[in-house]
Design an enzyme around this catalytic site. Structure first.
Site, PDB file in Angstrom:
ATOM      1  N   LEU A  73      18.201  83.862  59.151  1.00  0.00           N
ATOM      2  CA  LEU A  73      17.062  83.764  58.242  1.00  0.00           C
ATOM      3  C   LEU A  73      17.016  82.425  57.535  1.00  0.00           C
ATOM      4  O   LEU A  73      15.942  81.943  57.181  1.00  0.00           O
ATOM      5  CB  LEU A  73      17.127  84.890  57.200  1.00  0.00           C
ATOM      6  CG  LEU A  73      17.029  86.322  57.736  1.00  0.00           C
ATOM      7  CD1 LEU A  73      17.242  87.313  56.609  1.00  0.00           C
ATOM      8  CD2 LEU A  73      15.688  86.558  58.408  1.00  0.00           C
ATOM      9  N   GLY A  74      18.164  81.811  57.309  1.00  0.00           N
ATOM     10  CA  GLY A  74      18.197  80.531  56.599  1.00  0.00           C
ATOM     11  C   GLY A  74      19.615  80.197  56.209  1.00  0.00           C
ATOM     12  O   GLY A  74      20.563  80.940  56.480  1.00  0.00           O
ATOM     13  N   GLY A  95      22.024  77.657  53.119  1.00  0.00           N
ATOM     14  CA  GLY A  95      22.048  76.826  51.927  1.00  0.00           C
ATOM     15  C   GLY A  95      23.452  76.354  51.669  1.00  0.00           C
ATOM     16  O   GLY A  95      24.346  76.420  52.533  1.00  0.00           O
ATOM     17  N   GLY A  96      23.681  75.865  50.459  1.00  0.00           N
ATOM     18  CA  GLY A  96      24.982  75.331  50.126  1.00  0.00           C
ATOM     19  C   GLY A  96      26.085  76.368  50.118  1.00  0.00           C
ATOM     20  O   GLY A  96      27.256  76.052  50.341  1.00  0.00           O
ATOM     21  N   MET A  97      25.716  77.633  49.854  1.00  0.00           N
ATOM     22  CA  MET A  97      26.731  78.677  49.772  1.00  0.00           C
ATOM     23  C   MET A  97      27.081  79.279  51.123  1.00  0.00           C
ATOM     24  O   MET A  97      28.198  79.738  51.332  1.00  0.00           O
ATOM     25  CB  MET A  97      26.252  79.792  48.844  1.00  0.00           C
ATOM     26  CG  MET A  97      26.092  79.381  47.398  1.00  0.00           C
ATOM     27  SD  MET A  97      27.668  79.107  46.567  1.00  0.00           S
ATOM     28  CE  MET A  97      28.285  80.779  46.487  1.00  0.00           C
ATOM     29  N   GLY A  98      26.139  79.307  52.045  1.00  0.00           N
ATOM     30  CA  GLY A  98      26.414  79.925  53.333  1.00  0.00           C
ATOM     31  C   GLY A  98      25.164  80.100  54.162  1.00  0.00           C
ATOM     32  O   GLY A  98      24.097  79.581  53.839  1.00  0.00           O
ATOM     33  N   VAL A 140      22.526  82.837  56.004  1.00  0.00           N
ATOM     34  CA  VAL A 140      22.011  84.191  55.826  1.00  0.00           C
ATOM     35  C   VAL A 140      21.451  84.680  57.152  1.00  0.00           C
ATOM     36  O   VAL A 140      20.641  84.007  57.788  1.00  0.00           O
ATOM     37  CB  VAL A 140      20.921  84.247  54.743  1.00  0.00           C
ATOM     38  CG1 VAL A 140      20.452  85.689  54.525  1.00  0.00           C
ATOM     39  CG2 VAL A 140      21.450  83.663  53.440  1.00  0.00           C
ATOM     40  N   LYS A 144      24.847  87.413  54.045  1.00  0.00           N
ATOM     41  CA  LYS A 144      25.192  86.004  53.799  1.00  0.00           C
ATOM     42  C   LYS A 144      26.650  85.778  54.143  1.00  0.00           C
ATOM     43  O   LYS A 144      27.559  86.383  53.552  1.00  0.00           O
ATOM     44  CB  LYS A 144      24.932  85.626  52.339  1.00  0.00           C
ATOM     45  CG  LYS A 144      25.475  84.239  51.985  1.00  0.00           C
ATOM     46  CD  LYS A 144      25.062  83.766  50.608  1.00  0.00           C
ATOM     47  CE  LYS A 144      23.663  83.217  50.625  1.00  0.00           C
ATOM     48  NZ  LYS A 144      23.326  82.497  49.376  1.00  0.00           N
ATOM     49  N   ASP A 147      19.962  80.578  39.564  1.00  0.00           N
ATOM     50  CA  ASP A 147      19.286  79.853  40.644  1.00  0.00           C
ATOM     51  C   ASP A 147      17.905  80.451  40.898  1.00  0.00           C
ATOM     52  O   ASP A 147      17.523  80.669  42.046  1.00  0.00           O
ATOM     53  CB  ASP A 147      20.129  79.876  41.919  1.00  0.00           C
ATOM     54  CG  ASP A 147      19.699  78.784  42.907  1.00  0.00           C
ATOM     55  OD1 ASP A 147      19.145  77.765  42.452  1.00  0.00           O
ATOM     56  OD2 ASP A 147      19.907  78.959  44.110  1.00  0.00           O
TER      57      ASP A 147
END
Length: 545
Positions: free
Chosen positions: A10-11, A13-16, A18, A32, A126
Protein backbone atom coordinates in the site's frame (compact mmCIF):
# COMPACT_ATOMS: atom_id res chain seq x y z
CA UNK A 1 4.26 -13.15 7.74
CA UNK A 2 3.03 -13.84 11.24
CA UNK A 3 0.10 -15.83 9.87
CA UNK A 4 -0.88 -13.11 7.39
CA UNK A 5 -0.89 -13.41 3.62
CA UNK A 6 0.58 -10.27 2.05
CA UNK A 7 -1.60 -9.21 -0.90
CA UNK A 8 -0.05 -5.99 -2.18
CA UNK A 9 2.02 -3.06 -1.00
CA UNK A 10 0.00 0.00 0.00
CA UNK A 11 2.89 2.38 0.65
CA UNK A 12 5.98 3.04 2.69
CA UNK A 13 7.52 5.69 4.89
CA UNK A 14 10.33 6.30 7.31
CA UNK A 15 9.01 3.76 9.79
CA UNK A 16 8.38 0.86 7.44
CA UNK A 17 6.45 -0.65 4.55
CA UNK A 18 2.66 -1.08 4.72
CA UNK A 19 1.04 -4.07 3.04
CA UNK A 20 -2.57 -5.04 2.49
CA UNK A 21 -2.70 -8.42 4.18
CA UNK A 22 -5.30 -11.10 4.83
CA UNK A 23 -5.82 -12.96 8.06
CA UNK A 24 -6.74 -16.62 8.26
CA UNK A 25 -10.38 -15.69 8.88
CA UNK A 26 -10.46 -13.70 5.62
CA UNK A 27 -10.41 -10.19 7.13
CA UNK A 28 -8.10 -7.63 5.54
CA UNK A 29 -5.66 -5.58 7.60
CA UNK A 30 -3.01 -2.95 6.94
CA UNK A 31 0.21 -4.61 8.07
CA UNK A 32 3.19 -2.34 8.67
CA UNK A 33 6.56 -4.08 8.55
CA UNK A 34 8.92 -1.94 10.63
CA UNK A 35 12.39 -1.04 9.40
CA UNK A 36 15.35 -2.59 11.29
CA UNK A 37 16.78 0.76 12.44
CA UNK A 38 13.47 1.67 14.07
CA UNK A 39 13.49 -1.37 16.36
CA UNK A 40 17.15 -2.22 16.33
CA UNK A 41 17.65 -3.18 19.96
CA UNK A 42 15.79 -4.59 22.93
CA UNK A 43 15.09 -1.16 24.41
CA UNK A 44 13.45 -0.03 21.17
CA UNK A 45 11.36 -3.19 21.10
CA UNK A 46 10.27 -2.66 24.70
CA UNK A 47 9.26 0.89 23.79
CA UNK A 48 7.31 -0.42 20.82
CA UNK A 49 5.63 -3.05 22.99
CA UNK A 50 4.54 -0.37 25.50
CA UNK A 51 3.28 1.82 22.68
CA UNK A 52 1.33 -1.03 21.08
CA UNK A 53 -0.20 -1.88 24.44
CA UNK A 54 -1.44 1.69 24.84
CA UNK A 55 -2.58 2.12 21.25
CA UNK A 56 -4.47 -1.18 21.36
CA UNK A 57 -6.85 0.45 23.81
CA UNK A 58 -7.92 3.06 21.24
CA UNK A 59 -11.44 2.27 20.05
CA UNK A 60 -13.15 4.70 17.74
CA UNK A 61 -14.92 4.44 14.36
CA UNK A 62 -12.76 7.42 13.30
CA UNK A 63 -9.48 5.61 13.99
CA UNK A 64 -7.85 2.65 12.26
CA UNK A 65 -7.10 0.84 15.50
CA UNK A 66 -4.36 -1.72 16.07
CA UNK A 67 -5.63 -5.29 15.80
CA UNK A 68 -2.37 -7.23 16.15
CA UNK A 69 1.37 -6.71 16.60
CA UNK A 70 4.58 -8.64 17.13
CA UNK A 71 7.27 -6.30 18.53
CA UNK A 72 9.62 -9.20 19.33
CA UNK A 73 9.51 -11.13 16.07
CA UNK A 74 12.44 -11.50 13.69
CA UNK A 75 10.58 -9.02 11.49
CA UNK A 76 8.45 -6.88 13.83
CA UNK A 77 5.12 -5.66 12.50
CA UNK A 78 1.97 -3.82 13.54
CA UNK A 79 -1.41 -4.65 11.96
CA UNK A 80 -4.24 -2.12 11.96
CA UNK A 81 -7.76 -2.10 10.61
CA UNK A 82 -7.60 -1.66 6.85
CA UNK A 83 -9.39 1.48 5.71
CA UNK A 84 -10.13 1.49 1.97
CA UNK A 85 -10.25 4.71 0.02
CA UNK A 86 -8.10 7.63 -1.06
CA UNK A 87 -5.94 9.56 1.35
CA UNK A 88 -7.01 13.13 2.06
CA UNK A 89 -4.21 14.62 -0.02
CA UNK A 90 -5.15 12.40 -3.00
CA UNK A 91 -8.82 13.25 -2.57
CA UNK A 92 -8.12 16.98 -2.53
CA UNK A 93 -5.79 16.77 -5.52
CA UNK A 94 -8.40 14.92 -7.59
CA UNK A 95 -11.66 16.44 -6.34
CA UNK A 96 -10.62 19.86 -5.09
CA UNK A 97 -10.91 21.42 -1.61
CA UNK A 98 -13.52 20.30 0.89
CA UNK A 99 -16.06 23.04 1.56
CA UNK A 100 -19.19 23.88 3.49
CA UNK A 101 -20.77 21.24 5.73
CA UNK A 102 -18.32 18.62 4.46
CA UNK A 103 -15.39 20.60 5.88
CA UNK A 104 -17.08 20.94 9.27
CA UNK A 105 -17.85 17.21 9.21
CA UNK A 106 -14.22 16.38 8.36
CA UNK A 107 -12.88 18.64 11.11
CA UNK A 108 -15.29 17.15 13.65
CA UNK A 109 -14.41 13.55 12.76
CA UNK A 110 -10.67 14.20 13.02
CA UNK A 111 -11.14 15.97 16.35
CA UNK A 112 -13.17 12.98 17.55
CA UNK A 113 -10.37 10.64 16.42
CA UNK A 114 -7.73 12.63 18.32
CA UNK A 115 -9.92 12.70 21.41
CA UNK A 116 -10.09 8.89 21.33
CA UNK A 117 -6.30 8.70 21.00
CA UNK A 118 -5.66 11.17 23.80
CA UNK A 119 -8.16 9.39 26.06
CA UNK A 120 -5.74 6.44 26.45
CA UNK A 121 -2.75 8.68 27.14
CA UNK A 122 -1.29 8.59 23.64
CA UNK A 123 -0.18 11.30 21.24
CA UNK A 124 -0.44 10.72 17.51
CA UNK A 125 2.31 13.23 16.56
CA UNK A 126 1.89 12.72 12.82
CA UNK A 127 -1.52 14.08 11.88
CA UNK A 128 -1.27 15.09 8.22
CA UNK A 129 -3.30 14.65 5.01
CA UNK A 130 -1.53 11.46 3.97
CA UNK A 131 -2.44 9.89 7.32
CA UNK A 132 -6.14 10.54 6.83
CA UNK A 133 -8.07 8.15 4.58
CA UNK A 134 -11.45 9.18 3.19
CA UNK A 135 -13.89 6.35 3.71
CA UNK A 136 -16.59 7.81 1.50
CA UNK A 137 -16.88 11.34 2.92
CA UNK A 138 -15.78 10.30 6.40
CA UNK A 139 -12.12 10.80 7.39
CA UNK A 140 -10.38 7.99 9.26
CA UNK A 141 -7.14 8.67 11.11
CA UNK A 142 -4.51 6.05 10.28
CA UNK A 143 -0.83 5.26 10.80
CA UNK A 144 0.37 5.50 14.38
CA UNK A 145 3.93 5.10 13.09
CA UNK A 146 5.09 8.17 15.00
CA UNK A 147 2.65 8.02 17.92
CA UNK A 148 4.24 7.86 21.36
CA UNK A 149 3.00 7.20 24.85
CA UNK A 150 2.38 10.62 26.42
CA UNK A 151 4.74 10.14 29.37
CA UNK A 152 7.51 8.74 27.16
CA UNK A 153 7.48 11.15 24.24
CA UNK A 154 11.18 12.07 23.96
CA UNK A 155 12.45 8.83 22.48
CA UNK A 156 13.66 9.90 19.06
CA UNK A 157 17.17 9.21 17.90
CA UNK A 158 19.59 12.07 18.34
CA UNK A 159 19.29 14.52 15.49
CA UNK A 160 16.19 12.85 14.06
CA UNK A 161 13.04 14.75 13.21
CA UNK A 162 10.10 12.38 13.15
CA UNK A 163 7.28 14.06 11.28
CA UNK A 164 6.44 16.13 8.23
CA UNK A 165 7.49 19.81 8.05
CA UNK A 166 4.43 21.97 7.67
CA UNK A 167 2.29 19.73 9.87
CA UNK A 168 4.52 19.57 12.95
CA UNK A 169 3.87 21.99 15.80
CA UNK A 170 6.48 24.72 16.42
CA UNK A 171 7.43 23.39 19.85
CA UNK A 172 8.49 20.08 18.30
CA UNK A 173 10.69 21.95 15.85
CA UNK A 174 12.32 23.69 18.82
CA UNK A 175 13.05 20.29 20.36
CA UNK A 176 10.49 20.50 23.14
CA UNK A 177 8.20 17.74 24.31
CA UNK A 178 5.06 17.08 22.31
CA UNK A 179 1.75 17.66 24.04
CA UNK A 180 -1.92 17.35 23.16
CA UNK A 181 -1.66 20.93 21.91
CA UNK A 182 0.85 19.69 19.33
CA UNK A 183 -1.76 17.35 17.87
CA UNK A 184 -4.27 20.23 17.84
CA UNK A 185 -1.82 22.27 15.75
CA UNK A 186 -1.35 19.37 13.30
CA UNK A 187 -5.12 18.87 13.22
CA UNK A 188 -5.63 22.51 12.25
CA UNK A 189 -2.96 22.37 9.53
CA UNK A 190 -4.57 19.23 8.09
CA UNK A 191 -8.07 20.74 8.09
CA UNK A 192 -6.69 23.93 6.52
CA UNK A 193 -5.16 21.87 3.72
CA UNK A 194 -8.48 20.13 3.16
CA UNK A 195 -10.31 23.44 2.99
CA UNK A 196 -7.88 25.30 0.71
CA UNK A 197 -6.16 22.57 -1.30
CA UNK A 198 -2.68 23.76 -0.27
CA UNK A 199 -0.42 23.40 2.79
CA UNK A 200 -1.10 26.28 5.18
CA UNK A 201 2.61 26.99 5.62
CA UNK A 202 3.39 26.79 1.92
CA UNK A 203 5.80 24.64 -0.01
CA UNK A 204 9.51 24.74 -0.68
CA UNK A 205 12.66 23.66 1.16
CA UNK A 206 12.02 22.04 4.51
CA UNK A 207 14.01 24.67 6.40
CA UNK A 208 11.91 27.47 4.90
CA UNK A 209 8.66 25.67 5.73
CA UNK A 210 9.78 24.99 9.30
CA UNK A 211 10.77 28.62 9.73
CA UNK A 212 7.29 29.73 8.68
CA UNK A 213 5.79 27.22 11.13
CA UNK A 214 7.88 28.57 14.00
CA UNK A 215 6.84 32.13 13.15
CA UNK A 216 3.18 31.22 12.67
CA UNK A 217 3.17 32.57 9.10
CA UNK A 218 0.31 30.58 7.65
CA UNK A 219 -1.92 31.34 4.67
CA UNK A 220 -5.62 30.61 5.18
CA UNK A 221 -6.93 32.73 2.33
CA UNK A 222 -9.92 31.13 0.61
CA UNK A 223 -10.80 29.06 3.68
CA UNK A 224 -14.44 28.79 4.69
CA UNK A 225 -15.04 31.71 7.11
CA UNK A 226 -17.05 29.41 9.39
CA UNK A 227 -13.93 27.52 10.48
CA UNK A 228 -11.25 30.08 9.76
CA UNK A 229 -11.24 31.72 13.21
CA UNK A 230 -11.01 28.34 14.93
CA UNK A 231 -8.09 27.23 12.75
CA UNK A 232 -6.35 30.57 13.23
CA UNK A 233 -6.42 30.01 16.97
CA UNK A 234 -5.35 26.38 16.70
CA UNK A 235 -2.33 27.33 14.55
CA UNK A 236 -0.96 29.77 17.13
CA UNK A 237 2.82 29.34 17.59
CA UNK A 238 2.47 29.23 21.40
CA UNK A 239 0.79 26.04 22.69
CA UNK A 240 -0.86 27.94 25.53
CA UNK A 241 -2.66 30.20 23.07
CA UNK A 242 -4.32 27.32 21.25
CA UNK A 243 -7.75 26.02 22.20
CA UNK A 244 -7.79 22.63 23.86
CA UNK A 245 -9.21 19.68 21.99
CA UNK A 246 -12.44 19.67 24.06
CA UNK A 247 -12.85 23.38 23.24
CA UNK A 248 -12.29 22.62 19.56
CA UNK A 249 -14.99 19.96 19.63
CA UNK A 250 -17.45 22.21 21.44
CA UNK A 251 -16.97 24.99 18.89
CA UNK A 252 -17.40 22.57 16.02
CA UNK A 253 -20.56 21.15 17.57
CA UNK A 254 -21.92 24.67 17.99
CA UNK A 255 -21.07 25.50 14.38
CA UNK A 256 -22.65 22.29 13.19
CA UNK A 257 -25.81 22.96 15.16
CA UNK A 258 -26.13 26.39 13.55
CA UNK A 259 -25.66 24.99 10.07
CA UNK A 260 -28.12 22.17 10.60
CA UNK A 261 -27.79 18.56 9.67
CA UNK A 262 -27.69 18.98 5.89
CA UNK A 263 -24.25 17.56 5.21
CA UNK A 264 -22.88 14.63 3.29
CA UNK A 265 -21.35 11.82 5.28
CA UNK A 266 -23.06 12.63 8.59
CA UNK A 267 -24.88 9.53 9.63
CA UNK A 268 -26.58 6.70 7.81
CA UNK A 269 -27.31 7.01 4.12
CA UNK A 270 -29.60 5.01 1.92
CA UNK A 271 -27.62 2.14 0.47
CA UNK A 272 -28.69 3.06 -3.05
CA UNK A 273 -26.93 6.42 -2.68
CA UNK A 274 -23.74 4.82 -1.38
CA UNK A 275 -22.40 2.32 -3.93
CA UNK A 276 -20.05 -0.36 -2.68
CA UNK A 277 -16.75 0.36 -4.38
CA UNK A 278 -13.80 -1.95 -4.93
CA UNK A 279 -11.82 -0.82 -1.86
CA UNK A 280 -14.85 -1.51 0.33
CA UNK A 281 -15.18 -4.95 -1.21
CA UNK A 282 -11.50 -5.61 -0.55
CA UNK A 283 -11.96 -4.79 3.12
CA UNK A 284 -15.19 -6.75 3.53
CA UNK A 285 -14.85 -10.23 5.00
CA UNK A 286 -15.84 -13.15 2.85
CA UNK A 287 -19.40 -14.41 3.42
CA UNK A 288 -19.58 -17.25 5.92
CA UNK A 289 -20.96 -20.45 4.34
CA UNK A 290 -24.34 -21.36 5.72
CA UNK A 291 -25.15 -17.81 6.85
CA UNK A 292 -28.09 -16.31 4.99
CA UNK A 293 -27.53 -12.72 6.09
CA UNK A 294 -24.68 -10.38 6.87
CA UNK A 295 -24.61 -6.94 8.41
CA UNK A 296 -24.51 -4.20 5.80
CA UNK A 297 -21.98 -2.39 8.00
CA UNK A 298 -19.40 -4.98 6.92
CA UNK A 299 -19.68 -3.63 3.40
CA UNK A 300 -20.16 0.11 3.62
CA UNK A 301 -19.11 1.04 7.11
CA UNK A 302 -22.44 2.60 7.95
CA UNK A 303 -24.46 2.46 11.13
CA UNK A 304 -27.35 0.87 9.29
CA UNK A 305 -27.77 -2.79 10.18
CA UNK A 306 -30.29 -3.65 7.50
CA UNK A 307 -29.52 -7.24 6.45
CA UNK A 308 -28.75 -8.20 2.90
CA UNK A 309 -28.84 -11.62 1.33
CA UNK A 310 -25.50 -13.39 1.23
CA UNK A 311 -25.73 -13.73 -2.55
CA UNK A 312 -25.88 -9.94 -2.82
CA UNK A 313 -22.59 -9.47 -0.99
CA UNK A 314 -19.78 -8.09 -3.12
CA UNK A 315 -17.20 -10.83 -2.94
CA UNK A 316 -13.47 -10.55 -3.62
CA UNK A 317 -13.06 -12.46 -6.86
CA UNK A 318 -11.23 -12.73 -10.11
CA UNK A 319 -12.97 -13.19 -13.42
CA UNK A 320 -16.31 -14.93 -13.45
CA UNK A 321 -15.53 -18.24 -15.14
CA UNK A 322 -17.45 -19.76 -18.00
CA UNK A 323 -19.11 -22.22 -15.64
CA UNK A 324 -20.11 -19.48 -13.22
CA UNK A 325 -17.14 -20.04 -10.93
CA UNK A 326 -14.96 -17.20 -9.71
CA UNK A 327 -11.18 -17.28 -9.94
CA UNK A 328 -8.32 -14.86 -9.34
CA UNK A 329 -6.83 -13.56 -12.56
CA UNK A 330 -3.32 -14.73 -13.45
CA UNK A 331 -0.60 -12.13 -13.41
CA UNK A 332 0.16 -11.72 -17.10
CA UNK A 333 0.38 -8.79 -19.47
CA UNK A 334 -3.18 -9.24 -20.66
CA UNK A 335 -4.43 -7.86 -17.34
CA UNK A 336 -2.04 -4.94 -16.95
CA UNK A 337 -4.93 -2.49 -16.82
CA UNK A 338 -6.46 -4.21 -13.79
CA UNK A 339 -5.51 -3.47 -10.21
CA UNK A 340 -2.03 -4.39 -9.05
CA UNK A 341 -3.57 -7.17 -7.03
CA UNK A 342 -4.85 -8.66 -10.30
CA UNK A 343 -8.26 -8.97 -8.71
CA UNK A 344 -11.69 -7.84 -9.76
CA UNK A 345 -14.97 -8.05 -7.92
CA UNK A 346 -18.22 -9.60 -9.00
CA UNK A 347 -21.44 -9.70 -7.02
CA UNK A 348 -23.17 -12.40 -9.08
CA UNK A 349 -23.93 -15.70 -7.33
CA UNK A 350 -22.71 -18.92 -8.91
CA UNK A 351 -25.11 -20.17 -11.55
CA UNK A 352 -26.87 -23.52 -11.16
CA UNK A 353 -25.95 -26.63 -13.15
CA UNK A 354 -28.81 -26.32 -15.66
CA UNK A 355 -28.01 -22.69 -16.33
CA UNK A 356 -24.35 -23.51 -16.91
CA UNK A 357 -25.39 -26.23 -19.36
CA UNK A 358 -27.58 -23.74 -21.21
CA UNK A 359 -24.65 -21.31 -21.39
CA UNK A 360 -22.40 -24.00 -22.88
CA UNK A 361 -25.03 -25.01 -25.46
CA UNK A 362 -25.55 -21.37 -26.46
CA UNK A 363 -21.80 -20.93 -26.94
CA UNK A 364 -21.71 -24.12 -29.01
CA UNK A 365 -24.56 -22.77 -31.14
CA UNK A 366 -22.52 -19.65 -31.75
CA UNK A 367 -19.59 -21.82 -32.83
CA UNK A 368 -21.82 -23.43 -35.47
CA UNK A 369 -22.38 -19.97 -36.98
CA UNK A 370 -18.61 -19.55 -37.19
CA UNK A 371 -18.37 -23.03 -38.75
CA UNK A 372 -20.99 -22.18 -41.37
CA UNK A 373 -19.31 -18.86 -42.11
CA UNK A 374 -15.89 -20.45 -42.57
CA UNK A 375 -17.39 -23.14 -44.84
CA UNK A 376 -19.12 -20.53 -46.99
CA UNK A 377 -16.59 -17.65 -47.07
CA UNK A 378 -13.39 -18.45 -45.13
CA UNK A 379 -11.46 -15.23 -45.74
CA UNK A 380 -14.36 -12.87 -45.14
CA UNK A 381 -15.42 -14.71 -41.98
CA UNK A 382 -11.87 -14.81 -40.65
CA UNK A 383 -11.41 -11.07 -41.25
CA UNK A 384 -14.76 -10.28 -39.65
CA UNK A 385 -14.03 -12.36 -36.55
CA UNK A 386 -10.61 -10.73 -36.19
CA UNK A 387 -12.07 -7.23 -36.34
CA UNK A 388 -14.88 -8.20 -33.97
CA UNK A 389 -12.41 -9.66 -31.49
CA UNK A 390 -10.28 -6.52 -31.71
CA UNK A 391 -13.24 -4.24 -31.03
CA UNK A 392 -14.49 -6.40 -28.16
CA UNK A 393 -11.06 -6.45 -26.55
CA UNK A 394 -10.56 -2.70 -26.87
CA UNK A 395 -14.05 -2.07 -25.52
CA UNK A 396 -13.38 -4.40 -22.61
CA UNK A 397 -10.15 -2.60 -21.77
CA UNK A 398 -11.87 0.78 -21.93
CA UNK A 399 -14.72 -0.47 -19.76
CA UNK A 400 -12.28 -1.89 -17.22
CA UNK A 401 -10.47 1.44 -17.00
CA UNK A 402 -13.70 3.32 -16.34
CA UNK A 403 -14.87 0.63 -13.94
CA UNK A 404 -11.67 0.86 -11.91
CA UNK A 405 -12.02 4.63 -11.57
CA UNK A 406 -15.63 4.25 -10.48
CA UNK A 407 -14.80 1.44 -8.05
CA UNK A 408 -12.12 3.59 -6.49
CA UNK A 409 -14.00 6.88 -6.14
CA UNK A 410 -17.49 6.44 -7.58
CA UNK A 411 -19.08 7.90 -10.70
CA UNK A 412 -17.76 11.18 -12.04
CA UNK A 413 -19.05 13.52 -14.72
CA UNK A 414 -15.86 13.14 -16.72
CA UNK A 415 -16.11 9.35 -17.10
CA UNK A 416 -17.59 9.58 -20.61
CA UNK A 417 -15.13 12.23 -21.94
CA UNK A 418 -12.22 10.28 -20.44
CA UNK A 419 -13.44 7.11 -22.13
CA UNK A 420 -13.72 8.91 -25.47
CA UNK A 421 -10.24 10.39 -25.23
CA UNK A 422 -8.71 7.06 -24.20
CA UNK A 423 -10.40 5.04 -26.98
CA UNK A 424 -7.50 5.36 -29.51
CA UNK A 425 -5.07 4.08 -26.91
CA UNK A 426 -7.26 1.11 -26.04
CA UNK A 427 -7.62 0.26 -29.73
CA UNK A 428 -3.85 0.18 -30.10
CA UNK A 429 -3.31 -1.68 -26.81
CA UNK A 430 -5.81 -4.37 -27.82
CA UNK A 431 -3.96 -5.28 -31.04
CA UNK A 432 -1.21 -7.55 -29.60
CA UNK A 433 -3.66 -9.63 -27.61
CA UNK A 434 -6.01 -9.90 -30.59
CA UNK A 435 -3.23 -11.13 -32.88
CA UNK A 436 -2.09 -13.65 -30.28
CA UNK A 437 -5.61 -15.00 -29.86
CA UNK A 438 -6.25 -15.21 -33.61
CA UNK A 439 -2.92 -16.93 -34.32
CA UNK A 440 -3.50 -19.41 -31.50
CA UNK A 441 -6.98 -20.18 -32.85
CA UNK A 442 -5.58 -20.58 -36.36
CA UNK A 443 -3.11 -23.12 -34.96
CA UNK A 444 -5.99 -25.09 -33.44
CA UNK A 445 -7.85 -24.84 -36.74
CA UNK A 446 -4.82 -26.06 -38.72
CA UNK A 447 -4.41 -29.07 -36.43
CA UNK A 448 -8.11 -29.84 -36.86
CA UNK A 449 -7.69 -29.53 -40.63
CA UNK A 450 -4.96 -32.17 -40.60
CA UNK A 451 -7.28 -34.52 -38.74
CA UNK A 452 -9.98 -33.89 -41.36
CA UNK A 453 -7.47 -34.62 -44.12
CA UNK A 454 -6.50 -37.87 -42.44
CA UNK A 455 -10.17 -38.82 -42.30
CA UNK A 456 -10.57 -37.94 -46.01
CA UNK A 457 -13.44 -35.53 -45.40
CA UNK A 458 -14.66 -33.32 -48.24
CA UNK A 459 -13.69 -29.68 -48.54
CA UNK A 460 -16.94 -28.21 -47.27
CA UNK A 461 -17.19 -30.61 -44.36
CA UNK A 462 -13.54 -30.02 -43.44
CA UNK A 463 -13.98 -26.25 -43.49
CA UNK A 464 -17.04 -26.57 -41.27
CA UNK A 465 -15.16 -28.64 -38.68
CA UNK A 466 -12.17 -26.31 -38.90
CA UNK A 467 -14.44 -23.29 -38.42
CA UNK A 468 -16.08 -24.86 -35.36
CA UNK A 469 -12.64 -25.48 -33.82
CA UNK A 470 -11.57 -21.92 -34.69
CA UNK A 471 -14.67 -20.52 -32.97
CA UNK A 472 -14.02 -22.50 -29.79
CA UNK A 473 -10.38 -21.38 -29.89
CA UNK A 474 -11.45 -17.74 -30.03
CA UNK A 475 -13.72 -18.35 -27.05
CA UNK A 476 -11.27 -20.23 -24.78
CA UNK A 477 -7.87 -19.21 -26.13
CA UNK A 478 -5.22 -17.12 -24.32
CA UNK A 479 -6.51 -13.64 -23.56
CA UNK A 480 -10.04 -14.58 -24.60
CA UNK A 481 -11.44 -13.18 -21.34
CA UNK A 482 -11.58 -9.80 -23.03
CA UNK A 483 -13.76 -11.34 -25.74
CA UNK A 484 -15.93 -13.49 -23.51
CA UNK A 485 -16.69 -10.73 -21.04
CA UNK A 486 -18.65 -8.41 -23.37
CA UNK A 487 -20.38 -11.35 -25.12
CA UNK A 488 -21.45 -12.92 -21.85
CA UNK A 489 -23.09 -9.70 -20.76
CA UNK A 490 -25.62 -10.59 -23.46
CA UNK A 491 -25.64 -14.38 -23.40
CA UNK A 492 -25.71 -15.01 -19.63
CA UNK A 493 -28.99 -13.15 -19.03
CA UNK A 494 -30.47 -15.10 -21.94
CA UNK A 495 -29.28 -18.43 -20.50
CA UNK A 496 -30.85 -17.53 -17.17
CA UNK A 497 -34.34 -17.58 -18.80
CA UNK A 498 -35.13 -21.04 -20.24
CA UNK A 499 -37.74 -19.87 -22.75
CA UNK A 500 -35.64 -17.00 -24.04
CA UNK A 501 -32.60 -19.29 -24.17
CA UNK A 502 -34.49 -21.89 -26.22
CA UNK A 503 -35.68 -19.33 -28.76
CA UNK A 504 -32.28 -17.67 -29.13
CA UNK A 505 -30.44 -21.00 -29.36
CA UNK A 506 -32.80 -22.26 -32.08
CA UNK A 507 -32.35 -19.00 -34.03
CA UNK A 508 -28.55 -19.17 -33.76
CA UNK A 509 -28.48 -22.81 -34.81
CA UNK A 510 -30.75 -21.97 -37.74
CA UNK A 511 -28.32 -19.27 -38.80
CA UNK A 512 -25.38 -21.66 -38.66
CA UNK A 513 -27.35 -24.32 -40.55
CA UNK A 514 -28.32 -21.78 -43.20
CA UNK A 515 -24.71 -20.78 -43.79
CA UNK A 516 -23.69 -24.42 -43.97
CA UNK A 517 -26.48 -25.22 -46.46
CA UNK A 518 -25.40 -22.31 -48.65
CA UNK A 519 -21.84 -23.61 -48.61
CA UNK A 520 -23.00 -27.08 -49.69
CA UNK A 521 -25.30 -25.85 -52.48
CA UNK A 522 -23.23 -22.93 -53.83
CA UNK A 523 -19.73 -24.03 -52.92
CA UNK A 524 -17.11 -22.20 -50.91
CA UNK A 525 -16.44 -18.58 -51.84
CA UNK A 526 -12.80 -17.65 -51.58
CA UNK A 527 -13.41 -13.89 -51.89
CA UNK A 528 -11.32 -11.79 -52.33
CA UNK A 529 -9.25 -14.53 -54.01
CA UNK A 530 -10.49 -16.33 -57.12
CA UNK A 531 -9.24 -19.81 -56.30
CA UNK A 532 -8.96 -21.82 -53.13
CA UNK A 533 -5.50 -21.91 -51.52
CA UNK A 534 -3.09 -24.71 -52.43
CA UNK A 535 -5.23 -25.59 -55.46
CA UNK A 536 -2.09 -26.31 -57.49
CA UNK A 537 -0.49 -28.55 -54.89
CA UNK A 538 -0.39 -32.21 -55.84
CA UNK A 539 0.33 -34.84 -53.21
CA UNK A 540 2.57 -37.82 -54.03
CA UNK A 541 0.72 -40.99 -54.91
CA UNK A 542 2.21 -42.88 -51.99
CA UNK A 543 0.82 -40.27 -49.56
CA UNK A 544 -2.65 -40.52 -51.11
CA UNK A 545 -2.70 -44.28 -50.57
Amino acid sequence: MGGYQLLTRLGEGGMGVVHLARRADGDRVALKVLRPHIVGDDEARRRLAREVDSLSRVRSPRVAEIVDADPWGDIPFVATRYVPGLSLDQEVREEGPVTGPDLVWLASCLAEALAAVHAVGVLHRDVKPSNVVMEGRTPILIDFGLARVADDSRITHTGWLLGTPGYLAPEILYGEDATTASDVHSWAATVAFAGTGRPPFGRGPSMAVMDRVRRGEHDLSGLDPAVRDLLEAALAPEPAHRPTLPEVRRRLESLDARRGSDRRGSGPRPTSAFPVTMPYAAAAPAPVPGHDQVDRTDLVGQTSSAPVAADDVVRPTGVLGDDGSIAVLPEDDDYDDLWTTSTTYDARPRAGLLERVRRALLVSAGATVVAGGIALAPYVTLAGLTVLSWLLRSGSRAGSAVGQRRQLRGRRWYDAPALLLATPWHLVAALPGTLMLVLWSLGIAAATGLVCFALALGLTESLGVVGFAFGLGMWWGPGSTRVRGPVRRVTDPVAARPVAWLLVTVMVLAGGAGLGAAAVSEGTRWTPDDTRPFADVRLPSWLKT
